[in-house]
Scaffold this active site. Structure first.
Site, mmCIF file in Angstrom:
data_model
loop_
_atom_site.group_PDB
_atom_site.id
_atom_site.type_symbol
_atom_site.label_atom_id
_atom_site.label_comp_id
_atom_site.label_asym_id
_atom_site.label_seq_id
_atom_site.Cartn_x
_atom_site.Cartn_y
_atom_site.Cartn_z
ATOM 1 N N ASP A 106 -6.222 -6.962 4.221
ATOM 2 C CA ASP A 106 -7.254 -6.648 3.542
ATOM 3 C C ASP A 106 -8.221 -7.434 2.952
ATOM 4 O O ASP A 106 -9.700 -7.674 3.158
ATOM 5 C CB ASP A 106 -7.008 -5.653 2.859
ATOM 6 C CG ASP A 106 -8.306 -4.747 1.491
ATOM 7 O OD1 ASP A 106 -9.078 -4.735 2.410
ATOM 8 O OD2 ASP A 106 -8.005 -4.698 0.717
ATOM 9 N N TYR A 109 0.783 -1.675 0.029
ATOM 10 C CA TYR A 109 0.227 -0.131 0.260
ATOM 11 C C TYR A 109 0.900 0.890 -0.017
ATOM 12 O O TYR A 109 0.742 2.468 -0.715
ATOM 13 C CB TYR A 109 -0.855 0.397 1.003
ATOM 14 C CG TYR A 109 -2.117 -0.201 1.483
ATOM 15 C CD1 TYR A 109 -2.220 -1.635 1.158
ATOM 16 C CD2 TYR A 109 -3.583 -0.019 1.013
ATOM 17 C CE1 TYR A 109 -3.438 -2.851 0.751
ATOM 18 C CE2 TYR A 109 -4.479 -0.795 1.449
ATOM 19 C CZ TYR A 109 -4.763 -2.298 0.883
ATOM 20 O OH TYR A 109 -5.889 -2.832 1.033
ATOM 21 N N ASP A 156 -12.610 -8.953 4.576
ATOM 22 C CA ASP A 156 -13.662 -8.766 3.510
ATOM 23 C C ASP A 156 -13.611 -10.510 3.328
ATOM 24 O O ASP A 156 -15.005 -10.691 3.426
ATOM 25 C CB ASP A 156 -13.640 -8.417 2.247
ATOM 26 C CG ASP A 156 -14.071 -6.952 2.194
ATOM 27 O OD1 ASP A 156 -13.643 -5.982 3.146
ATOM 28 O OD2 ASP A 156 -14.495 -6.185 1.298
ATOM 29 N N LYS A 161 3.153 -15.208 2.317
ATOM 30 C CA LYS A 161 3.333 -16.326 1.016
ATOM 31 C C LYS A 161 4.893 -16.232 1.027
ATOM 32 O O LYS A 161 5.506 -16.517 -0.169
ATOM 33 C CB LYS A 161 2.653 -15.038 -0.843
ATOM 34 C CG LYS A 161 2.530 -15.700 -1.499
ATOM 35 C CD LYS A 161 1.794 -16.561 -2.109
ATOM 36 C CE LYS A 161 1.972 -17.577 -2.988
ATOM 37 N NZ LYS A 161 0.235 -18.663 -3.390
ATOM 38 N N ASP A 169 -3.141 -18.327 0.411
ATOM 39 C CA ASP A 169 -3.996 -19.009 -0.520
ATOM 40 C C ASP A 169 -4.684 -20.442 0.456
ATOM 41 O O ASP A 169 -5.989 -20.298 -0.268
ATOM 42 C CB ASP A 169 -3.597 -19.656 -2.407
ATOM 43 C CG ASP A 169 -2.107 -20.190 -1.811
ATOM 44 O OD1 ASP A 169 -1.558 -20.037 -0.558
ATOM 45 O OD2 ASP A 169 -2.096 -20.818 -2.661
HETATM 46 C C1 IPM Z 1 -10.870 -0.810 4.100
HETATM 47 C C2 IPM Z 1 -10.928 -0.343 2.351
HETATM 48 C C3 IPM Z 1 -9.363 0.592 2.742
HETATM 49 C C4 IPM Z 1 -7.825 -0.583 2.566
HETATM 50 C C5 IPM Z 1 -9.886 1.656 1.223
HETATM 51 C C6 IPM Z 1 -10.590 2.530 0.998
HETATM 52 C C7 IPM Z 1 -8.104 1.787 0.868
HETATM 53 O O1 IPM Z 1 -11.011 -1.770 1.932
HETATM 54 O O2 IPM Z 1 -9.667 -0.411 4.905
HETATM 55 O O3 IPM Z 1 -10.346 -2.197 4.265
HETATM 56 O O4 IPM Z 1 -7.970 -0.822 1.222
HETATM 57 O O5 IPM Z 1 -7.714 -0.672 3.557
HETATM 58 MN MN MN Z 2 -10.665 -3.988 2.747
#
Ligand code: IPM
Ligand code: MN
Ligand code: NAD
Length: 353
Positions: free
Chosen positions: A241, A139, A245, A185, A217
């Protein structure tokens, strides 16, 4: 001492869920000793519109001196291709405050197992924490550039950055089931090979805990086939990240997952793991629970208001268990009616002593 909470409502559903969370905080704290002020600041796309900057100087200064920061969500298609983007503002805020440890708990309450798209026998008992590195890795690594015919990013980690995060993970594991899964990884990436070496070395200082390594993975696969095998997952920025999710599939929606981000000794920031959900913004159908649980995390982790935090969490789970749910979980409640139901539930929980 009156606590100063900086609130960043942001974009999309951000202001809607921030209003809910602040209403719950007010209701929960009104007859207690917890005293706070709400310092509202501009952030994200709405800040770009009003000031030209996603992270205006005043906002950063307010955050730097806050007792805690609540962020709802930023971003949206309107600002996607601009020079200034809400996302750049978010990364700049994380970097400026050195919020290196992002804690994302993922828990599926027994009463809500039926809301998961996964089979009950797989998902029952799911309760783990993702400890995501938040201020380094791909990032932020340099060089990075988008040219006409090619583009590149750099993934870079220092031993110091890895070590402090791994220590956070073990510290959290000590208060839980004492099992850390370090995700990398290392079969391909140099950063992951260093990550693994540091994790091994640091683990020696926590002999009461176990350390396991998993490739990202395979971890992605195990998250949905055997989620109860995890206690604390520690991983780099990008993997964290994505995996967090993916983890949101387990309780059935992104809309119930809070997070906390900590620095070495500055103020902490609390935010849902989801984004600004532009597809449902302005429709009073966003799930406010992620933001309300972020408030509970703030009360517990920044202000040691454990009883208040427990009360809010209990009220959220009791409301959902009753079947009062927003459309993301198959219900018909609106953001406002869900919030009212949680406040009603709060009033039933015995007052703290
Ligand atoms: C999160 C989001 C952010 C990230 C984005 C919006 C920059 O997806 O907080 O998980 O990738 O960290
Ligand atoms: Mn995110
Ligand atoms: P998103 O998390 O905003 O939405 C993904 C899906 O989940 C959508 O269908 C959305 O409706 C749903 N959802 C998310 N939160 C919900 C809630 N509380 N209640 C009900 N449903 C909910 O992800 P996206 O659509 O990929 O991104 C939208 C914008 O948000 C982008 O600009 C992205 O960069 C930004 N974003 C910001 C943050 C943040 O502020 N920390 C985090 C992630 C994404």
């Amino acid at each position: 001492m009156i606590k100063r909470i900086v609130t960043l409502a942001g974009d999309g559903i951000g202001p809607e869920i921030m209003d809910s969370a602040l209403a719950v905080l007010q209701a929960a704290s009104q007859e207690t000793d917890f005293d706070y002020t709400n310092d509202k600041q501009l952030f994200g796309g709405s800040a770009i519109d009003q000031t030209g900057y996603a992270l205006p100087k005043d906002t950063l200064e307010a955050c730097q001196s806050a007792d805690a920061i609540l962020l709802a969500a930023i971003g949206g298609p309107r600002w996607m291709n601009a020079q200034q983007t809400p996302e750049k503002g978010l990364l700049a805020l994380r970097k400026a405050l050195q919020l290196y440890a992002n804690i994302r708990p993922i828990k599926v309450a027994d009463s809500l197992v039926h809301l998961s798209p996964l089979k009950a026998e797989i998902v029952t008992g799911t309760d783990f924490v993702v400890v995501r590195e938040l201020t380094s890795g791909i990032y932020f690594g340099e060089p990075r550039e988008k040219r006409t015919t090619e583009a590149f990013d750099t993934n870079r980690y220092t031993v110091t950055e890895i070590e402090r995060l791994i220590r956070q993970a073990f510290t959290i594991a000590r208060g839980r089931k004492k099992h850390v899964t370090s995700v990398d990884k290392a079969n391909v990436l140099a950063t992951s090979q260093l990550w693994r070496e540091v994790a091994e070395r640091v683990a020696k200082d926590y002999p009461d805990c176990t350390l396991e390594h998993q490739y990202v993975d395979s971890a992605a696969m195990k998250l949905v086939t055997n989620p109860t095998s995890f206690d604390v997952i520690v991983t780099e920025n990008l993997f964290g990240d994505i995996l967090s999710d993916e983890g949101s599939v387990l309780p059935g929606t992104l809309g119930v997952l809070p997070s906390a981000s900590h620095s070495v000794n500055g103020s902490s920031l609390y935010e849902p793991i989801h984004g600004s959900a532009p597809d449902i913004a302005g429709q009073n159908r966003a799930n406010p629970v992620s933001m309300i649980l972020s408030v509970a995390m703030m009360l517990r982790q920044s202000f040691q208001e454990v009883a208040l935090a427990n009360q809010i969490e209990t009220a959220c789970y009791a409301t959902m268990a009753k079947g009062i749910l927003t459309p993301d979980l198959g219900g018909t409640a609106t953001t406002t009616s869900m919030t009212e139901a949680i406040i009603d539930e709060l009033n039933k929980v015995p007052t703290i002593v």
